[in-house]
Design an enzyme around this catalytic site. Sequence first.
Site, mmCIF file in Angstrom:
data_model
loop_
_atom_site.group_PDB
_atom_site.id
_atom_site.type_symbol
_atom_site.label_atom_id
_atom_site.label_comp_id
_atom_site.label_asym_id
_atom_site.label_seq_id
_atom_site.Cartn_x
_atom_site.Cartn_y
_atom_site.Cartn_z
ATOM 1 N N HIS A 61 -15.271 -1.283 5.430
ATOM 2 C CA HIS A 61 -14.323 -1.901 4.493
ATOM 3 C C HIS A 61 -12.924 -1.724 5.057
ATOM 4 O O HIS A 61 -12.409 -0.613 5.136
ATOM 5 C CB HIS A 61 -14.426 -1.253 3.113
ATOM 6 C CG HIS A 61 -13.405 -1.797 2.150
ATOM 7 N ND1 HIS A 61 -13.391 -3.116 1.767
ATOM 8 C CD2 HIS A 61 -12.354 -1.213 1.526
ATOM 9 C CE1 HIS A 61 -12.385 -3.310 0.936
ATOM 10 N NE2 HIS A 61 -11.738 -2.174 0.775
ATOM 11 N N ASP A 63 -9.127 -2.662 4.771
ATOM 12 C CA ASP A 63 -8.011 -3.191 3.982
ATOM 13 C C ASP A 63 -6.996 -3.893 4.881
ATOM 14 O O ASP A 63 -6.566 -3.346 5.894
ATOM 15 C CB ASP A 63 -7.304 -2.056 3.239
ATOM 16 C CG ASP A 63 -8.159 -1.467 2.134
ATOM 17 O OD1 ASP A 63 -8.600 -2.232 1.274
ATOM 18 O OD2 ASP A 63 -8.372 -0.236 2.139
ATOM 19 N N ASP A 185 -14.268 -3.891 -3.590
ATOM 20 C CA ASP A 185 -13.192 -2.956 -3.900
ATOM 21 C C ASP A 185 -12.193 -3.437 -4.929
ATOM 22 O O ASP A 185 -11.443 -2.633 -5.459
ATOM 23 C CB ASP A 185 -12.459 -2.566 -2.604
ATOM 24 C CG ASP A 185 -11.636 -1.293 -2.749
ATOM 25 O OD1 ASP A 185 -11.933 -0.492 -3.647
ATOM 26 O OD2 ASP A 185 -10.689 -1.097 -1.966
ATOM 27 N N HIS A 430 -6.452 -7.146 -2.093
ATOM 28 C CA HIS A 430 -6.479 -6.336 -3.306
ATOM 29 C C HIS A 430 -5.604 -5.089 -3.255
ATOM 30 O O HIS A 430 -5.598 -4.308 -4.215
ATOM 31 C CB HIS A 430 -7.934 -5.958 -3.653
ATOM 32 C CG HIS A 430 -8.631 -5.155 -2.600
ATOM 33 N ND1 HIS A 430 -9.387 -5.754 -1.619
ATOM 34 C CD2 HIS A 430 -8.684 -3.827 -2.358
ATOM 35 C CE1 HIS A 430 -9.880 -4.812 -0.826
ATOM 36 N NE2 HIS A 430 -9.465 -3.643 -1.253
#
Length: 1003
Positions: A61, A63, A185, A430
């Site tokens: 994951h 970001d 997320d 996000h």
Amino acid sequence: MKNRNKIFLLLVLQCLLVGIGANPTGSKLSFMSKHAAQCGYEGCPIVKENMLNVHLVAHTHDDVGWLKTVDQYYYGSRSSIQKAGVQYILDSVIQELLKDSTRRFIFVESAFMQKWYMEQNEEMREIVKELVDEGRLEFIGGAWSMNDEASVHYQSVIDQFTWGLRFLNDTFGECGRPRAGWQIDPFGHSREQGSLFVQMGYDGLFQGRLDFQDKSNRIAKQTMEMMWKTSDSLEGSELFTSGLYYIYAPPPGFCFDVLCNDDPIIDGPYSKDNNVKEKVDLFLDTVHNMSKTFLTNNIILTMGEDFHYQDANMWFKNLDKLIRYTNARQAEGSLVNVFYSTPSCYLKAVNEAHVEWPTKSDDFFPYASDPTAFWTGYYTSRPTQKRYEREGNHFLQVCKQLSAIAPTKETFYEDHLTTLRDVMGVMQHHDAITGTEKQHVADDYARMLYEGFEACSVNTRSALNQLAGEQDNFNFDFGYCKQANISACAMTENSDNNLVLLYNPLGHSSNDFVRLPVKDGSYLVRNDRGQTVPSTLIPIPSSVVDLPFRESEATHELVFQGEQVAPVGYKSYYVSKEESERSSSSAEIRQEDNVSIGNEHLTVHFDENGFMSSITVHGETHSLKQHFLYYDGALGNNEEFRNRSSGAYIFRPNGTEKTVTEVVEIQVVKSDIVQEVHQVFNEFISQVIRVYAGQEHVELEWLVGPIPIDDGIGKEIISRFESDIKSDGAFFTDSNGREMLRRVRNYRETWELDLAEPIPGNYYPVTTKIVIEDEQLRLAVLNDRAQGGSSLVDGQLELMVHRRLLRDDRFGVGEALNETQFNTGLIARGKHWLMFGSSSQINTTPTQTAKERFLQNKVHLPSWVFVAPSDEFTYDQYLNQFVTSFSFISKPLPLNAHLLTMEPWKEDTVLIRFEHLFAKDDDPQYSLPVQIDLQDMFADVNVVSVQETTLAGNQWKKDSKRMDYGLGPKQQAVVSPNINDNQFLVELKPMEIRTFVVRFDKK
């Protein structure tokens, strides 16, 4: 995992392209491997009917900015903040995949994949394509970033999916097309996001974060997976949705990354540390316990975390052993089958189980991770960033259109457009638009967005000069007022003559009130017909003029109305400073008793203390109060739930709201064009309430900050509206700017709610509109950026406009939300639009809902104001040498249809989206299907060909067939395409968006 995940996880565990085939973007299908393995569902592992099939999904994951900037995350710098480098992840994963053909890996964020792929040599690119073709490297989600779902507008979500999926399609062909959504997320999930996945042709969606009560309930009732009805208006809107058991982390004891502390699998036969039995026993216990939650004999395990696989060997080596030793137990009677898989292969397996799934039709907001942690603060966090992002979308649409319709497509257009597309994709992330990033990352987002504006400004300047008829040795320097938010503009202040060009991106004509910051004086506004346009000078509010950092000599705003600005076109005006007094009128500040402002449609009344008190519409006066209040932010050490602090993510007020003042200072300004009341509430809150001539809404422009913290307490500022509407505990908020959802105070549709904190627990994301109504009356407030909002008392609405807090809420960001600028607290300025009228239950057309829809579209995409200093270009030259108005469209769209997208595509084609603005029950007339004839729509071009794609433009509509989950004849998951004999005739049903690749030819 982020701290925000760990706390939640512990609690839950305690609780229990135009080209080949389906390739509209014009890429060629990548080289197909000679191996037997293949991409797509055909290449999935074979599951065993009589066993529990455990799908191990190796993932990372990543970001696109959070604690570090995008580039810092990609290159792996600033390791003192976080050890994370995406380039190393991809380098390492590719090498490990090549070692064993059974290994699989998924990747999500196209922003990072594109950056890495472009750095590779041709040999490595071919290797990657082969892994994709074999299904061993699979893209899931595939958008530019994994977008937030609360603060984003649907137009930007569609754009950033289109951009990410276009890269995958151009590069990898059909095998690069993601089948599953992967929103693991984001902090809560919107129904519109699900609807967009359906329209983009996705077969299912995986979610990581579910409210802790919702999740406990679903685990107990075996409803972690469901068919989600994502639209009340669209047919076939059901989406298979799976809630992940461990959010997106591996199960405890099985985190095998260099960043983890779990023991590896030690299988040395003579090692005293050999732990194979213990590890396999723990794993079997884990998956058996999980399997009780799910309805089929398949479960999915997420084997990865934030920025995992920088040394992919550690993960794959241990997963190989886990698979080998667990499956070896089958010889002893174990009925567990473990293998490398992907989310799409998991979808295939559960689909083939033919289960009757539970259903859901509401959304997943608000999200709480424990009884005191409602993630409703980020709906408002970093309000200026949220507004800048919205401005970015506005300018991106203008830039796309002008780049598409310019007579000569300059070679630099695509690169400049790409710069703004890229950053707008990043901004949807996000931890970007949410305001949940570190301050230095927020600064970098703003830098990137500014550079995107600057790049696309070159395109718009070029296109406008072409359309306006290029002058000999002279080009207009069309710019825009970058400091309009503080009523300052260097161009209009420093030039006596300005060409003002209003570009309208909508598909029908627009009337726009223009406000140009100017110095005191006399001004003349003239149009292209030699006529003087009525204008007025309105004093800039003292609270704006007195901003200590405002370096501007403007004291007034010159206000006039741009009438009938052509669709996808412009109208221009010549504005000059005059010596005489015969030009613009100047509206003076006055003091009045019994203050009211209004027009022929409505009147707003103020009480003796300076507060808005009532409104008169249709000859009837109704109580309607507006005032500002604030909540003290809870301040704790975060060591236990009751000591949780309010922070970037969490809204946690310490008690009830507090009043700002008992008396408001007001000044009144009235003219024929606009009437205003300037309010000063205290030293850090002021507001202008205005009513323009002919309009059926009230505009409220608020100015908040710097929020004082001298008392050591953070504060969260709200604007509250109070009416006599008997709303009976219900209110409505929009879902990402599209369909409205009914909210009921202290209630959740899916489970019995136990609400410890009723204020933040009743806050919902408001992207564009919040509404209350009863059988007679309706109050709607529209906003210019995402905000948190609620109706905590019948007849009331409130929106949080700004927040400044002094302690981190300990969900990972590691900083207090204490934004400063110019050595003091951040000041934010924004707008609300208020509409008050008959209830939507009164079935006349246009309904109040219809009027709100029109206004919502108008304030989202108003005409963009371009200004060109023209001291050397006279009004006579303007009349005789300048193409003073232009429209690309010869026949405006119907009012209930919207031109959502028009942008340059592949090989001289244009991508066009049309949208039906209305839901099925919004209005008896405007909610009906609408038709658009492309053949007579455009002014200077013929439509040569039209080919329909799915929503994101990455698959031909005729080739798109979504997975059928056995919904029965009345609920087919596949929406039959609109078929008619005329390919140029487009029919739109309520809430429908249709996407086309169009080829033009000059007439």
